[in-house]
Design an enzyme around this catalytic site. Structure first.
Site, PDB file in Angstrom:
ATOM      1  N   HIS A 106      -3.996   2.239  -9.533  1.00 21.18           N
ATOM      2  CA  HIS A 106      -4.827   1.858  -8.389  1.00 21.18           C
ATOM      3  C   HIS A 106      -6.116   1.258  -8.937  1.00 21.18           C
ATOM      4  CE1 HIS A 106      -6.602   1.843  -4.397  1.00 21.18           C
ATOM      5  NE2 HIS A 106      -7.680   2.376  -4.932  1.00 21.18           N
TER       6      HIS A 106
ATOM      7  N   HIS B 273       0.865  -1.186   0.000  1.00 26.00           N
ATOM      8  CA  HIS B 273       0.000   0.000   0.000  1.00 26.00           C
ATOM      9  C   HIS B 273       0.898   1.231   0.000  1.00 26.00           C
ATOM     10  CE1 HIS B 273      -3.400   2.595   0.920  1.00 26.00           C
ATOM     11  NE2 HIS B 273      -2.848   2.983   2.056  1.00 26.00           N
TER      12      HIS B 273
END
Length: 249
Positions: A168, A111
């Site tokens: 993303h 992340h």
């Protein structure tokens, strides 16, 4: 693994524990909110198996999603930690592992927004141990996408890579999930739209309309299992080589 077996293992030479780190973050209508944690865990498990390391439970929550890299923390479903919580979590877990006798710890981050807070937590954990106890210990911190080669990117994106800042919920993450956990991917719900365009600054509070309605920052169109396998195998191979060499495993 039971604690008695763990104690025996810790007393062996060249012990190494991988800690996968992810987030609970929306990834559009076609991927699960736990995508970052699932991918970092799968990569950590595969590399650890090859170097005879152990894998600790995954950090399933991460630092706040930011609009220009993850769509933003304002999107329902995203549940985030603040900076101090992630720092303290990292400091405690890494410190405990090292204090118990684990020689090496490898944090595999999945992340983007986590990185600097993981770094701070590791740095504080080593400071807590003191110079005498930390000299024979090593902690490696990495994000798995740093191991994706240019050659692999050219195959995954034959029409040109749109850039990491908008990857993303796009082709890369979707392809990896199609290869590793196809049961959790809903390509029938995937939305095809141009890559997001953001100003070169962060504005708070965010302007919600600047994030595509899908929550993804680029389109997953073109994602497939073959690309996912290519990405996974190449990252695991090169990451395994680096860690084995660096830690002499």
């Amino acid at each position: 693994m039971d604690s008695h077996a763990y104690q025996e293992w810790v007393r062996t030479e060249k012990t190494c524990v991988f800690v996968p780190v992810g987030a609970h973050e929306q990834h559009g209508p076609h991927l699960p909110m736990g995508t970052d944690a699932l991918l970092s865990t799968a990569i950590a498990e595969s590399v650890a198996e090859g170097v005879r390391a152990k894998v600790a439970p995954t950090f399933a929550y991460g630092y706040k999603s930011q609009q220009r890299s993850g769509g933003g923390d304002h999107i329902p479903g995203t549940v985030s930690l603040d900076a101090q919580t992630l720092i303290n979590l990292t400091r405690t877990v890494v410190g405990e592992l090292l204090a118990q006798g684990v020689q090496n710890v490898v944090l595999v981050n999945g992340h983007y927004e986590n990185y600097q807070f993981l770094y701070e937590g590791v740095d504080l954990a080593l400071a807590d141990l003191g110079p005498q106890k930390s000299t024979d210990r090593a902690v490696l911190l990495l994000s798995y996408w740093d191991y994706v080669s240019d050659a692999t990117l050219s195959k995954v994106y034959p029409d040109g890579f749109p850039g990491w800042e908008v990857e993303h919920g796009g082709v890369l993450e979707t392809s990896l999930m199609l290869y590793l956990r196809p049961d959790l991917v809903r390509m029938d719900r995937a939305q095809n739209h141009p890559a997001a365009e953001f100003p070169r600054f962060d504005r708070l509070p965010v302007v919600a309309d600047r994030t595509p309605a899908s929550g993804c920052l680029s389109s997953p169109a073109g994602a497939d299992t073959t690309k996912g396998e290519l990405l996974f195998e190449q990252v695991v191979e090169e990451l395994s080589s680096d860690i084995s060499s660096e830690l002499e495993l």
